[in-house]
Design a protein around this motif. Structure first.
Motif, mmCIF file in Angstrom:
data_model
loop_
_atom_site.group_PDB
_atom_site.id
_atom_site.type_symbol
_atom_site.label_atom_id
_atom_site.label_comp_id
_atom_site.label_asym_id
_atom_site.label_seq_id
_atom_site.Cartn_x
_atom_site.Cartn_y
_atom_site.Cartn_z
ATOM 1 N N ALA A 1 0.828 -1.210 0.000
ATOM 2 C CA ALA A 1 0.000 0.000 0.000
ATOM 3 C C ALA A 1 0.861 1.258 0.000
ATOM 4 C CB ALA A 1 -0.933 -0.014 1.209
ATOM 5 N N GLY A 2 1.940 1.246 0.801
ATOM 6 C CA GLY A 2 2.812 2.416 0.855
ATOM 7 C C GLY A 2 3.532 2.660 -0.459
ATOM 8 N N THR A 3 3.948 1.592 -1.111
ATOM 9 C CA THR A 3 4.619 1.752 -2.402
ATOM 10 C C THR A 3 3.638 2.246 -3.457
ATOM 11 O OG1 THR A 3 6.112 -0.064 -1.782
ATOM 12 C CG2 THR A 3 6.104 0.610 -4.082
ATOM 13 N N LEU A 4 2.427 1.723 -3.435
ATOM 14 C CA LEU A 4 1.398 2.249 -4.343
ATOM 15 C C LEU A 4 1.128 3.724 -4.057
ATOM 16 C CD1 LEU A 4 -1.211 -0.663 -4.447
ATOM 17 C CD2 LEU A 4 0.208 0.130 -6.342
ATOM 18 N N GLY A 5 1.212 4.102 -2.785
ATOM 19 C CA GLY A 5 0.990 5.487 -2.411
ATOM 20 C C GLY A 5 2.061 6.441 -2.912
ATOM 21 N N GLN A 6 3.180 5.897 -3.383
ATOM 22 C CA GLN A 6 4.229 6.742 -3.960
ATOM 23 C C GLN A 6 4.020 6.996 -5.455
ATOM 24 O OE1 GLN A 6 8.186 5.164 -2.727
ATOM 25 N NE2 GLN A 6 7.044 4.079 -1.132
ATOM 26 N N ALA A 7 3.042 6.329 -6.051
ATOM 27 C CA ALA A 7 2.770 6.482 -7.488
ATOM 28 C C ALA A 7 1.831 7.656 -7.723
ATOM 29 C CB ALA A 7 2.181 5.190 -8.040
ATOM 30 N N VAL A 8 2.205 8.834 -7.245
ATOM 31 C CA VAL A 8 1.327 10.011 -7.296
ATOM 32 C C VAL A 8 2.037 11.207 -7.933
ATOM 33 C CG1 VAL A 8 -0.068 9.303 -5.317
ATOM 34 C CG2 VAL A 8 2.039 10.614 -4.939
ATOM 35 N N LEU A 9 3.100 10.958 -8.673
ATOM 36 C CA LEU A 9 3.917 12.046 -9.182
ATOM 37 C C LEU A 9 3.433 12.537 -10.540
ATOM 38 C CD1 LEU A 9 7.425 10.548 -8.320
ATOM 39 C CD2 LEU A 9 6.039 12.089 -6.936
ATOM 40 N N ASP A 10 3.709 13.803 -10.824
ATOM 41 C CA ASP A 10 3.491 14.354 -12.150
ATOM 42 C C ASP A 10 4.634 15.310 -12.459
ATOM 43 O OD1 ASP A 10 2.932 16.845 -10.899
ATOM 44 O OD2 ASP A 10 0.795 16.346 -10.757
ATOM 45 N N ALA A 11 4.527 16.013 -13.560
ATOM 46 C CA ALA A 11 5.622 16.876 -14.001
ATOM 47 C C ALA A 11 5.933 17.995 -13.010
ATOM 48 C CB ALA A 11 5.298 17.466 -15.365
ATOM 49 N N ASP A 12 4.964 18.382 -12.201
ATOM 50 C CA ASP A 12 5.164 19.501 -11.269
ATOM 51 C C ASP A 12 5.463 19.059 -9.846
ATOM 52 O OD1 ASP A 12 4.589 21.383 -13.303
ATOM 53 O OD2 ASP A 12 2.431 21.055 -13.011
ATOM 54 N N SER A 13 5.572 17.756 -9.602
ATOM 55 C CA SER A 13 5.729 17.248 -8.242
ATOM 56 C C SER A 13 7.112 17.531 -7.682
ATOM 57 C CB SER A 13 5.481 15.736 -8.214
ATOM 58 O OG SER A 13 4.142 15.423 -8.513
ATOM 59 N N GLY A 14 7.149 17.757 -6.372
ATOM 60 C CA GLY A 14 8.390 17.795 -5.628
ATOM 61 C C GLY A 14 8.512 16.522 -4.807
ATOM 62 N N TRP A 15 9.335 16.559 -3.745
ATOM 63 C CA TRP A 15 9.547 15.359 -2.940
ATOM 64 C C TRP A 15 8.418 15.088 -1.956
ATOM 65 C CZ3 TRP A 15 9.489 16.130 2.282
ATOM 66 C CH2 TRP A 15 9.704 17.433 2.731
ATOM 67 N N ALA A 16 7.645 16.099 -1.577
ATOM 68 C CA ALA A 16 6.659 15.959 -0.506
ATOM 69 C C ALA A 16 5.607 14.888 -0.761
ATOM 70 C CB ALA A 16 5.991 17.308 -0.235
ATOM 71 N N PRO A 17 5.088 14.704 -1.997
ATOM 72 C CA PRO A 17 4.054 13.676 -2.192
ATOM 73 C C PRO A 17 4.508 12.261 -1.872
ATOM 74 C CG PRO A 17 4.059 15.222 -4.030
ATOM 75 C CD PRO A 17 5.271 15.527 -3.208
ATOM 76 N N LEU A 18 5.813 12.039 -1.796
ATOM 77 C CA LEU A 18 6.310 10.700 -1.491
ATOM 78 C C LEU A 18 6.248 10.366 -0.001
ATOM 79 C CD1 LEU A 18 9.556 10.626 -3.684
ATOM 80 C CD2 LEU A 18 7.367 9.545 -4.208
ATOM 81 N N THR A 19 6.137 11.387 0.840
ATOM 82 C CA THR A 19 6.350 11.208 2.280
ATOM 83 C C THR A 19 5.383 10.199 2.895
ATOM 84 O OG1 THR A 19 7.180 13.469 2.444
ATOM 85 C CG2 THR A 19 6.493 12.402 4.479
ATOM 86 N N ALA A 20 4.094 10.351 2.608
ATOM 87 C CA ALA A 20 3.104 9.465 3.229
ATOM 88 C C ALA A 20 3.319 8.018 2.809
ATOM 89 C CB ALA A 20 1.690 9.922 2.865
#
Length: 501
Positions: free
Chosen positions: A335-354
């Motif tokens: 679930a946590g690894t799936l939760g890291q699949a939230v990036l786009d061209a404008d993403s920074g590092w913060a979306p990976l944290t959860a």
């Protein structure tokens, strides 16, 4: 303090050899630029160490029975130190990869003996305490790997992630010779070198095939030939183990659903939790422009929650069924690894944290319990074999995970760049994944590069997450409900517990 010198000696070596599994992750971009290394070469810098460690671990355990664990540990530490020096002095990617392989050989000799040295040095409550400290140190090595690698790379240079091993190795050898008595040898035992060679060929060919598929395609004749060699080597290994007087692994254990599920969990655990991180680190540094220390800190949520969860679970979940702890942990990793699949061209590092934090909780649950589950899945006479096997499968899972997810990520990057109209999309994708974003910026729009890398990471994270979820379900279904066997059962020279990488 004299009483705990053997524990300190063993923990120093364990910390060092496990640190080197993850310490290179944050240094990859600097290695790529300093050595002009390609993506494939960077993959092998990571993979060859884990691969040699996995391929030779069982054979090293058997050899330790013959020559004595202390002698094997000292020799392995000395070889590891010399190989670390070679890594630090490497003038090109080829020499670095070769020295990393020698490092893996030394690490296998060390890791195959650590638990037996502790079992010989301590009894009763002291042994339980020593094994608990050893497990905590193993987890700390993984937690500090990316951060320490970032600090050394940024403050000095990437070569110092290897040079730092030299004084630690000297201290470990000195303490071992002073604090640990010479080990008894087991007469009449033979090392299954043929089985060791066949398994090493299988593991190496399988990993090489996946890496080759990433650069040449799955339909390539060379890719097919490599997988054919892997299949033949695996078949030879099965034949050899059936006929060997002292096999590396009793193949009848694979008739036990619990044992099979635990071995699969070992592969999936290291692959799903850590196989995508090298490419995440490259993205953080080459696309987002973060420093090595910043990239290490961005990955810290996984390591920090893993450390806390391992400490808490060791106290509160000691008597909980293995299938619930490990199965639940793998589901959290997925679930946590799936939760890291939230990036786009404008993403920074913060979306990976959860996602990293959730996966870290899963790591903290799985890592301490995996060894106990392996021991509980077999008769007591096979305890050492089960412990060594789960260690082997874990490291093999990491090596294959890095290769598979790198292939998946670059394929998706290539597709994204092709849709953006970039010429030579496949070559550009390999350059991008290998840390060459700076070179591509002269010919490709920044938006296209960011979008392609984000798409590749998302796809790799989805595949890794599914692997974690499927492994969690398999453990919940097939691993029998049982608690960990008492520590006093552990009286073998084979490795009987797992580290956290």
């Amino acid at each position: 303090m004299r009483k705990w010198r053997p524990l300190i000696a063993v923990c120093l070596g364990t910390f060092m050899l496990l640190l080197d599994v993850t310490v290179v992750i944050v240094a990859l971009p600097d290695m790529a630029s300093g050595l002009a290394a390609s993506l494939t070469e960077l993959q092998w810098v990571i993979d060859i160490y884990a691969l040699v460690l996995a391929a030779l671990l069982l054979g090293a355990g058997a050899a330790a029975d013959v020559v004595g664990p202390r002698r094997m540990y000292v020799a392995g530490t000395a070889l590891f130190a010399l190989a670390s020096l070679g890594c630090g002095l490497a003038s090109g990617p080829g020499s670095l990869i070769a020295m990393r392989g020698v490092q893996g050989l030394g690490a296998a000799a060390m890791f195959a003996t650590t638990l037996s040295l502790l079992a010989a040095a301590y009894e009763g409550r002291d042994r339980s305490f020593a094994l608990g400290i050893w497990g905590a140190v193993s987890g700390a090595a993984a937690a500090l790997g990316p951060v320490l690698g970032g600090v050394l790379t940024q403050s000095l240079e990437w070569r110092w992630i290897f040079f730092i091993n030299l004084p630690v190795s000297v201290a470990a050898v000195w303490l071992t010779l002073r604090a640990i008595a010479p080990s008894k040898r087991q007469g009449g035992r033979r090392v299954d070198w043929a089985g060791t060679a066949a398994f090493a060929l299988f593991a190496g060919a399988a990993t090489y095939g996946v890496v080759r598929a990433g650069s040449e395609g799955w339909a390539s004749s060379r890719t097919g030939l490599t997988f054919t060699v892997a299949a033949l080597a695996l078949a030879a290994f099965v034949v050899i183990e059936r006929r060997a007087a002292h096999p590396l692994i009793d193949l009848s254990l694979f008739r036990r659903p619990s044992f099979v599920a635990v071995m699969a969990a070992g592969v999936a655990y290291n692959a799903a939790a850590f196989g995508v991180l090298p490419y995440t680190s490259i993205w953080l540094q080459t696309v987002l422009g973060m420093s090595p220390v910043g990239a290490g800190l961005a990955l810290l949520p996984l390591a920090a929650t893993a450390f806390v969860a391992a400490a808490v679970s060791g106290r509160l979940l000691h008597d909980a069924p293995h299938r619930l702890v490990i199965g639940g942990g793998l589901l959290l990793i997925g679930a946590g690894t799936l939760g890291q699949a939230v990036l786009d061209a404008d993403s920074g590092w913060a979306p990976l944290t959860a996602g990293l934090a959730v996966a870290g909780i899963g790591v903290g649950l799985v890592s301490p319990g995996l060894a106990g589950a392996a021991l509980a899945s077999v008769p007591p006479r096979n305890a050492g074999m089960a412990g060594g096997s789960v260690n082997t499968f874990r490291q093999l899972g990491y090596a294959l995970g890095v290769a598979v997810f790198g292939t998946v990520a670059t394929a998706r990057m290539s597709h994204s760049l092709e849709r953006a109209g970039v010429d030579g999309a496949t070559e550009a994708a390999h350059t991008l994944a290998g840390g060459g974003a700076g070179a591509l910026r002269r010919t490709t729009a920044e938006e296209a590069l960011r979008a392609a890398f984000a798409s590749g990471l998302n796809t790799a994270a989805v595949v890794a997450g599914v692997v974690g979820l499927l492994a969690g379900v398999a453990v919940l279904v097939w691993v029998r409900a049982s608690g960990a066997p008492p520590v006093e059962q552990v009286r073998t020279n084979r490795p009987v517990a797992v580290e956290r990488r």
